[in-house]
Design a protein around this motif. Structure first.
Motif, PDB file in Angstrom:
ATOM      1  N   GLY A  59       0.841  -1.188   0.000  1.00 28.85           N
ATOM      2  CA  GLY A  59       0.000   0.000   0.000  1.00 28.85           C
ATOM      3  C   GLY A  59       0.871   1.231   0.000  1.00 28.85           C
ATOM      4  N   HIS A  60       0.520   2.224   0.811  1.00 29.49           N
ATOM      5  CA  HIS A  60       1.249   3.490   0.678  1.00 29.49           C
ATOM      6  C   HIS A  60       1.634   4.253   1.928  1.00 29.49           C
ATOM      7  N   GLU A  61       0.802   4.234   2.960  1.00 33.05           N
ATOM      8  CA  GLU A  61       1.056   5.190   4.032  1.00 33.05           C
ATOM      9  C   GLU A  61       1.964   4.594   5.110  1.00 33.05           C
TER      10      GLU A  61
ATOM     11  N   MET B 196       6.006  -4.244  -0.296  1.00 30.28           N
ATOM     12  CA  MET B 196       5.624  -4.298  -1.713  1.00 30.28           C
ATOM     13  C   MET B 196       5.243  -2.886  -2.136  1.00 30.28           C
ATOM     14  N   CYS B 197       5.584  -2.504  -3.345  1.00 28.97           N
ATOM     15  CA  CYS B 197       5.209  -1.204  -3.890  1.00 28.97           C
ATOM     16  C   CYS B 197       5.684  -0.057  -2.985  1.00 28.97           C
ATOM     17  N   CYS B 198       4.873   0.996  -2.875  1.00 24.93           N
ATOM     18  CA  CYS B 198       5.395   2.203  -2.217  1.00 24.93           C
ATOM     19  C   CYS B 198       5.502   2.106  -0.711  1.00 24.93           C
ATOM     20  N   THR B 199       4.615   1.352  -0.067  1.00 29.49           N
ATOM     21  CA  THR B 199       4.777   1.210   1.366  1.00 29.49           C
ATOM     22  C   THR B 199       6.085   0.464   1.614  1.00 29.49           C
TER      23      THR B 199
ATOM     24  N   ASN C   3       7.732  -5.129  -7.060  1.00 30.67           N
ATOM     25  CA  ASN C   3       6.953  -3.979  -7.498  1.00 30.67           C
ATOM     26  C   ASN C   3       5.569  -4.420  -8.004  1.00 30.67           C
ATOM     27  N   PHE C   4       4.813  -3.456  -8.492  1.00 32.58           N
ATOM     28  CA  PHE C   4       3.367  -3.598  -8.708  1.00 32.58           C
ATOM     29  C   PHE C   4       2.914  -4.965  -9.232  1.00 32.58           C
ATOM     30  N   LEU C   5       3.522  -5.461 -10.307  1.00 34.33           N
ATOM     31  CA  LEU C   5       3.023  -6.704 -10.907  1.00 34.33           C
ATOM     32  C   LEU C   5       3.421  -7.943 -10.101  1.00 34.33           C
TER      33      LEU C   5
ATOM     34  N   GLN D 113      -4.323   2.261  -2.019  1.00 33.94           N
ATOM     35  CA  GLN D 113      -3.701   2.497  -3.333  1.00 33.94           C
ATOM     36  C   GLN D 113      -2.881   1.328  -3.897  1.00 33.94           C
ATOM     37  N   CYS D 114      -3.172   1.042  -5.168  1.00 37.62           N
ATOM     38  CA  CYS D 114      -2.395   0.092  -5.980  1.00 37.62           C
ATOM     39  C   CYS D 114      -2.512  -1.358  -5.499  1.00 37.62           C
ATOM     40  N   ILE D 115      -3.536  -1.624  -4.694  1.00 40.75           N
ATOM     41  CA  ILE D 115      -3.762  -2.974  -4.175  1.00 40.75           C
ATOM     42  C   ILE D 115      -4.807  -3.619  -5.083  1.00 40.75           C
TER      43      ILE D 115
ATOM     44  N   VAL E 205      10.252   7.239 -12.952  1.00 45.25           N
ATOM     45  CA  VAL E 205       9.298   6.951 -11.887  1.00 45.25           C
ATOM     46  C   VAL E 205       8.170   6.057 -12.404  1.00 45.25           C
ATOM     47  N   GLY E 206       7.302   5.659 -11.509  1.00 42.14           N
ATOM     48  CA  GLY E 206       6.062   5.000 -11.911  1.00 42.14           C
ATOM     49  C   GLY E 206       6.077   3.487 -11.799  1.00 42.14           C
ATOM     50  N   CYS E 207       5.088   2.901 -12.452  1.00 47.38           N
ATOM     51  CA  CYS E 207       4.585   1.569 -12.137  1.00 47.38           C
ATOM     52  C   CYS E 207       5.137   0.475 -13.059  1.00 47.38           C
ATOM     53  N   ASN E 208       4.467  -0.695 -13.021  1.00 48.77           N
ATOM     54  CA  ASN E 208       4.580  -1.764 -14.034  1.00 48.77           C
ATOM     55  C   ASN E 208       3.231  -1.854 -14.711  1.00 48.77           C
TER      56      ASN E 208
ATOM     57  N   THR F  44      11.951   6.756  -8.028  1.00 48.06           N
ATOM     58  CA  THR F  44      11.040   6.512  -6.904  1.00 48.06           C
ATOM     59  C   THR F  44      10.085   5.384  -7.314  1.00 48.06           C
ATOM     60  N   GLY F  45       9.247   4.977  -6.388  1.00 45.16           N
ATOM     61  CA  GLY F  45       8.134   4.066  -6.680  1.00 45.16           C
ATOM     62  C   GLY F  45       8.583   2.717  -7.214  1.00 45.16           C
ATOM     63  N   CYS F  46       7.718   2.148  -8.045  1.00 41.19           N
ATOM     64  CA  CYS F  46       7.991   0.805  -8.561  1.00 41.19           C
ATOM     65  C   CYS F  46       9.167   0.814  -9.532  1.00 41.19           C
ATOM     66  N   ALA F  47       9.463   1.957 -10.138  1.00 41.77           N
ATOM     67  CA  ALA F  47      10.635   2.063 -11.011  1.00 41.77           C
ATOM     68  C   ALA F  47      11.902   1.806 -10.200  1.00 41.77           C
TER      69      ALA F  47
ATOM     70  N   SER G 194       9.297   6.743  -2.232  1.00 38.06           N
ATOM     71  CA  SER G 194       8.015   6.308  -2.782  1.00 38.06           C
ATOM     72  C   SER G 194       7.527   7.374  -3.767  1.00 38.06           C
ATOM     73  N   CYS G 195       6.328   7.173  -4.328  1.00 38.61           N
ATOM     74  CA  CYS G 195       5.882   8.124  -5.363  1.00 38.61           C
ATOM     75  C   CYS G 195       5.635   9.530  -4.828  1.00 38.61           C
ATOM     76  N   VAL G 196       5.158   9.661  -3.576  1.00 38.21           N
ATOM     77  CA  VAL G 196       5.000  11.029  -3.056  1.00 38.21           C
ATOM     78  C   VAL G 196       6.367  11.713  -2.923  1.00 38.21           C
TER      79      VAL G 196
ATOM     80  N   VAL H  79       0.898   3.295 -14.919  1.00 41.58           N
ATOM     81  CA  VAL H  79      -0.438   2.701 -14.835  1.00 41.58           C
ATOM     82  C   VAL H  79      -1.449   3.683 -14.245  1.00 41.58           C
ATOM     83  N   SER H  80      -1.112   4.263 -13.104  1.00 45.75           N
ATOM     84  CA  SER H  80      -2.161   4.815 -12.228  1.00 45.75           C
ATOM     85  C   SER H  80      -2.493   6.273 -12.535  1.00 45.75           C
ATOM     86  N   GLU H  81      -3.647   6.699 -12.034  1.00 51.94           N
ATOM     87  CA  GLU H  81      -4.044   8.103 -12.164  1.00 51.94           C
ATOM     88  C   GLU H  81      -3.068   9.006 -11.413  1.00 51.94           C
ATOM     89  N   LYS H  82      -2.458   8.450 -10.362  1.00 53.68           N
ATOM     90  CA  LYS H  82      -1.440   9.231  -9.650  1.00 53.68           C
ATOM     91  C   LYS H  82      -0.303   9.584 -10.599  1.00 53.68           C
ATOM     92  N   ALA H  83       0.045   8.629 -11.470  1.00 52.15           N
ATOM     93  CA  ALA H  83       1.131   8.890 -12.424  1.00 52.15           C
ATOM     94  C   ALA H  83       0.736   9.994 -13.403  1.00 52.15           C
TER      95      ALA H  83
HETATM   96  O1  BF8 Z   1       2.523   5.203  -5.847  1.00 47.11           O
HETATM   97  S1  BF8 Z   1       4.667   3.327  -8.838  1.00 47.11           S
HETATM   98  S2  BF8 Z   1       2.071   1.006  -9.090  1.00 47.11           S
HETATM   99  S3  BF8 Z   1       2.889   1.575  -5.938  1.00 47.11           S
HETATM  100  S4  BF8 Z   1       1.319   4.328  -8.528  1.00 47.11           S
HETATM  101 FE1  BF8 Z   1       1.392   2.234  -7.504  1.00 47.11          FE
HETATM  102 FE2  BF8 Z   1       2.629   3.023  -9.611  1.00 47.11          FE
HETATM  103 FE3  BF8 Z   1       3.796   1.451  -7.935  1.00 47.11          FE
HETATM  104 FE4  BF8 Z   1       3.253   3.645  -5.467  1.00 47.11          FE
HETATM  105 NI1  BF8 Z   1       3.326   4.967  -7.615  1.00 47.11          NI
END
Ligand code: BF8
Ligand code: SF4
Length: 620
Positions: A258-260, A293-296, A311-313, A332-334, A439-442, A469-472, A511-513, A546-550
């Protein structure tokens, strides 16, 4: 590259196990979705009112307007703005939770947390014009948290933290009306404007998207990072291990996802509880093994060196090892698929946030008032679940790679001897050609980690320092690119700098933040040079996003003046107007602009060309 699902050997082994056991993963569900909706891919469908759903025919034979008269340009722009708003909301709500926890520490309600970085607290207090002389840490924290919570709906004009940008950038934002007036306000206004019959000017919609994203990058995300540092300590370089091999055959394994950091930090503490460790041993386990896993995962690896399982996948693949006693999640991202998957094993899927409940999950409500007790309860559930593990169904890939992470701005400054000047000198004398933030996801649309790793390798080989940062960042960790030894893969200039400073050519900044950390460094370099961020030999990329956060991240990075390459195609190509705006006109307006390039080698080339152009313009 489409002929393999992943370049990660651990993922490939687990996908083979999944296939043998007839277990579906995101990759299978992605295939089952083929062909994906062409209207959706182009951003040309709208469900914003009940005269719809409407769609625009991209070939011009069918309808060119929705029932209300909205054109493809309007629909694409509205959809993009909604994505930015959702991403900004996610980061900023995370930020608010952390600030509220600081408030509860100050009022004595969250007794299990403490203020770990008093210097940062005081520096933030100064930024918010709060007097620190002769006051206790709790008094300062309370007034600061109150002031910062006000930033979410502030009435004072614009949010305080945009003062961190160089004067030239602030002028651009002022001129274009992009200074965010309050974090929540920009998200609410985005929803208002995209309601049927409100804002129907694509450029006006996109400009508000930029303002909304700035309230995330320079507001909500930045505050999430700063207040996490205040509460849990500002990261310093730390060693750890990554990939699915960190799951232990003979331990109670708990995956936190997760994230926090509010949840994960307490789990880190509770997993060390001697009574719980003894309970695990009494059930035949060697101990308790917490993995992220992921950002947490990034949050706790940055501060404690807790292993990063992936990471994400890889979230599903971790469960398929059959060796997880619990997967604990917040927000997030679960993937909602985890509940059904966990039920195929003995794994307990535990949700904790009132904001995020899942089918098949056991819900253990987590709140700051009883944080450590709840964390202990969660760990106990996992420990008691250990005897239920079916040893015959356990398969843990052996892949483990070491990493060094924890490169906060403060850590970088310390390495550089207290100022950014050595870094600036290295950029000037071209030992470091430029800086790229990856930065970012898979995304199952592309081979897992392939774009990330190839872009990183291309860039460092050409003397571009990569920050991640993040999954990258986890992709690089798994591939050994976060080790000082990876300097061997760097060009001679960058390799020399890495060897002199003992750092990897790829810096894990969190993490992504924590992309806000990257922005802060960019702003500081621009400030030192007396230029705008847009003038720097700096670029961004989200190779597998992947995500809207990205989407929000991409928007605020571009709005900050930074050229950004996307490795998966955003749903905007249905509108020529919006596409032109993002990939061309944005350059004249804000200095930054987007490119879409799915080939990582060509993407790296775009970045290098951009960096060289900026160097030439600066005369370095
Ligand atoms: O906030 S990199 S899949 S975990 S959105 Fe999600 Fe993307 Fe991973 Fe982190 Ni960022
Ligand atoms: Fe259709 Fe317009 Fe309603 Fe969208 S807002 S669903 S385009 S009628």
């Amino acid at each position: 590259m489409k002929d393999t699902l992943s370049v990660d050997p651990a993922s490939l082994k687990m996908l083979e196990i999944a296939r043998e056991r007839g277990i579906e993963t995101a990759w299978d569900r992605y295939l089952a979705q083929q062909p994906q909706c062409g209207f959706g891919e182009l951003g040309l469908c709208c469900r914003n009112c009940n005269m719809g759903p409407c769609r625009i025919d991209p070939f011009g034979d069918g309808p060119q307007k929705g029932v209300c008269g909205a054109t493809g340009d309007i629909i694409v722009a509205r959809n993009l703005l909604r994505m930015i708003a959702a991403g900004a909301a996610a980061h900023s709500d995370h930020g608010r939770d952390v600030v509220e926890t600081v408030m509860r520490v100050a009022t004595g309600e969250a007794k299990d947390y403490a203020i770990k970085d008093e210097n940062k607290l005081k520096a933030l207090a100064a930024e918010f014009n709060i007097n620190t002389e002769g006051r206790t840490v709790k008094e300062i924290a309370k007034e600061l948290a109150e002031a910062v919570l006000e930033e979410f709906g502030t009435r004072k004009g614009y949010i305080q933290t945009v003062e961190r940008v160089p004067a030239k950038r602030k002028e651009i934002w002022e001129r274009l009306g992009l200074l965010p007036r309050g974090i929540d306000r920009e998200v609410v206004e985005a929803m208002h404007r995209t309601h049927m019959g409100v804002d129907n000017d694509p450029a006006n919609l996109i400009l508000h998207g930029l303002r909304c994203s700035i309230s995330d990058g320079w507001g909500g995300s930045l505050l999430a990072t700063e207040f996490s540092d205040v509460l849990f300590g500002t990261p310093q370089p730390v060693k750890g291990k990554s990939n699915l091999g960190v799951i232990c055959k003979n331990a109670v394994n708990i995956l936190v996802h997760g994230h926090e950091p509010i949840l994960s930090e307490m789990l880190v503490a509770a997993a060390k509880d001697p009574e719980l460790v003894a309970a695990a041993r009494a059930r035949g386990a060697d101990g308790i093994n917490l993995v992220g896993m992921c950002c947490t995962g990034n949050e706790i690896l940055m501060r404690h060196g807790i292993p990063a399982a992936g990471n994400f996948l890889q979230q599903e693949l971790a469960i398929i090892t059959g060796a997880l006693e619990a997967v604990v999640v917040d927000v997030q991202c679960i993937m909602p698929a985890l509940g059904q998957l966990a039920a195929c094993y003995h794994t307990k899927f535990i949700s904790t946030s009132p904001k995020a409940k899942f089918p098949g999950a056991v819900h253990v409500p987590f709140d700051e008032h009883h944080a450590l007790d709840t964390a202990r309860e969660i760990i106990r559930l996992a420990v008691e679940n250990y005897p239920n593990r079916n040893k015959d169904r356990v398969f843990i890939p052996e892949d483990i790679t070491e990493y060094v992470a924890g490169f906060s701005v403060e850590a970088i400054l310390k390495i550089l001897g207290g100022t950014l000047n050595p870094l600036i000198d290295a950029i000037k004398n071209r030992s470091i050609r430029g800086i790229a933030a990856l930065v970012g996801c898979n995304n199952p649309k592309i081979t897992q980690d392939y774009n990330h790793l190839n872009m990183v390798k291309e860039l460092i080989a050409k003397d571009v320092l990569v920050v991640e940062t993040g999954c990258a960042a986890i992709a690089s960790a798994k591939a050994g690119l976060l080790l000082p030894e990876a300097a061997e893969l760097a060009g001679p200039g960058l390799a020399g700098v890495c060897r002199a400073l003992g750092i990897p050519p790829v810096l894990h900044m969190g993490s992504c933040v924590d992309i806000s950390r990257i922005l802060v460094v960019a702003a500081a370099i621009a400030g030192e040079l007396g230029v705008d961020i847009a003038d720097l030999p700096v670029a961004g990329a989200a190779p597998e996003w992947v995500s809207e956060k990205a989407v929000s991240i991409g928007a605020y990075v571009v709005a900050s003046g930074i050229f950004t390459v996307l490795g998966t195609v955003p749903a905007v190509l249905g509108s020529k107007v919006v596409t032109e705006l993002l990939t061309r006109q944005a350059k004249d307006l804000v200095g930054g602009y987007f490119a879409v390039e799915t080939d990582p080698f060509r993407a790296a080339e775009l970045i290098i060309n951009h960096i060289d152009e900026k160097r030439a313009a600066l005369g370095i």
